[in-house]
Design an enzyme around this catalytic site. Structure first.
Site, PDB file in Angstrom:
ATOM      1  N   CYS A   1      25.083   5.605  15.609  1.00 54.81           N
ATOM      2  CA  CYS A   1      25.773   6.335  16.685  1.00 54.81           C
ATOM      3  C   CYS A   1      27.100   5.674  17.037  1.00 54.81           C
ATOM      4  CB  CYS A   1      24.889   6.394  17.935  1.00 54.81           C
ATOM      5  SG  CYS A   1      23.292   7.152  17.640  1.00 54.81           S
TER       6      CYS A   1
HETATM    7  C1  BEZ Z   1      21.261   4.656  14.928  1.00 54.76           C
HETATM    8  O1  BEZ Z   1      22.138   5.157  15.600  1.00 54.76           O
HETATM    9  O2  BEZ Z   1      21.517   3.801  14.095  1.00 54.76           O
HETATM   10  C2  BEZ Z   1      19.812   5.052  15.095  1.00 54.76           C
HETATM   11  C3  BEZ Z   1      19.370   5.562  16.289  1.00 54.76           C
HETATM   12  C4  BEZ Z   1      18.029   5.900  16.426  1.00 54.76           C
HETATM   13  C5  BEZ Z   1      17.166   5.741  15.365  1.00 54.76           C
HETATM   14  C6  BEZ Z   1      17.642   5.248  14.150  1.00 54.76           C
HETATM   15  C7  BEZ Z   1      18.971   4.894  14.022  1.00 54.76           C
END
Ligand code: BEZ
Length: 219
Positions: free
Chosen positions: A46
């Site tokens: 994110c």
């Molecule tokens: C991420 O943004 O890396 C992420 C968020 C939730 C679950 C897995 C990855």
């Protein structure tokens, strides 16, 4: 149960955001809009995604598109996290609002709930959903990606260009189309109409069926 999807109207939701209290329609006005969610603040993929969207802000502005982010964390968390996003993607400024949805009301109404992921307390979290909304507030296109897969902003801009062309002319864009490539003339346009609508001319693919439905033009 199917949720909000293409052809439907974006609800005029009201929420707290990093820009204060927002009513979606007031913020979007008559523009196109991209409403996108992400699983959570301070998570790796994110952080890269929100920086990349911010880095493409000029591309979206050129196309008359307003951006709205969303995750379930609160506004204070979003504001703290923006410092990381901007540090990770140098030169980017997160100027778009990020909505807060601690009660998981918005993600349900926007059909953004991830069926597999939960936060540490077992609550629902959003997937990487993205609704591309037209000036009529109808959803023109939706992406639904899992948490494991970050979105490609070049693809978001590409589909936006396709949608905006299709909204302006009676055309569609073929597989792997990119701006500058020929487009296809919509099947609803007769050859007579096509001659009038596309004075620059068009080429019809010679197919075994001899049906002249695959017509390319440049606009
Ligand atoms: C991420 O943004 O890396 C992420 C968020 C939730 C679950 C897995 C990855």
């Amino acid at each position: 149960m199917p949720g909000l999807t293409i052809g439907e109207t974006l609800p005029n939701l009201e929420a707290d955001s990093t820009h204060g209290r927002i009513k979606l329609y007031d913020y979007i006005g008559d523009s196109w809009a991209i409403v996108f969610s992400h699983p959570g603040d301070f998570t790796p993929v994110c952080t890269t995604e929100l920086g990349k969207i911010a880095a493409y802000a000029n591309e979206f502005a050129k196309r008359g598109v307003k951006l709205v982010g969303l995750s379930c964390d609160d506004v204070q968390s979003h504001k703290e996290w923006i410092k990381d996003i901007e540090a990770y993607t140098p030169g980017c400024k997160v100027t778009y609002p990020i909505l807060a949805d601690p009660n998981r009301e918005l993600i349900k109404q926007l059909n953004m709930v991830d069926p597999d992921e939960k936060d540490p307390s077992g609550k629902e979290v959003p997937s990487r959903a993205l609704h591309l909304v037209g000036p009529d507030k109808k959803i023109k296109l939706s992406f639904l990606y899992p948490a494991s897969t970050g979105r490609n902003m070049d693809e978001v801009v590409r589909v936006l260009d396709s949608l905006q062309k299709a909204a302006k002319y009676k055309v569609a864009t073929p597989a792997n189309w990119k701006p500058g490539d020929p487009v296809v003339i919509s099947p609803s346009v007769s050859n007579e109409q096509a001659k009038q609508m596309f004075p620059q001319g068009y080429k019809t693919a010679d197919l075994p069926s001899k049906k002249d439905y695959l017509r390319f033009t440049n606009i």
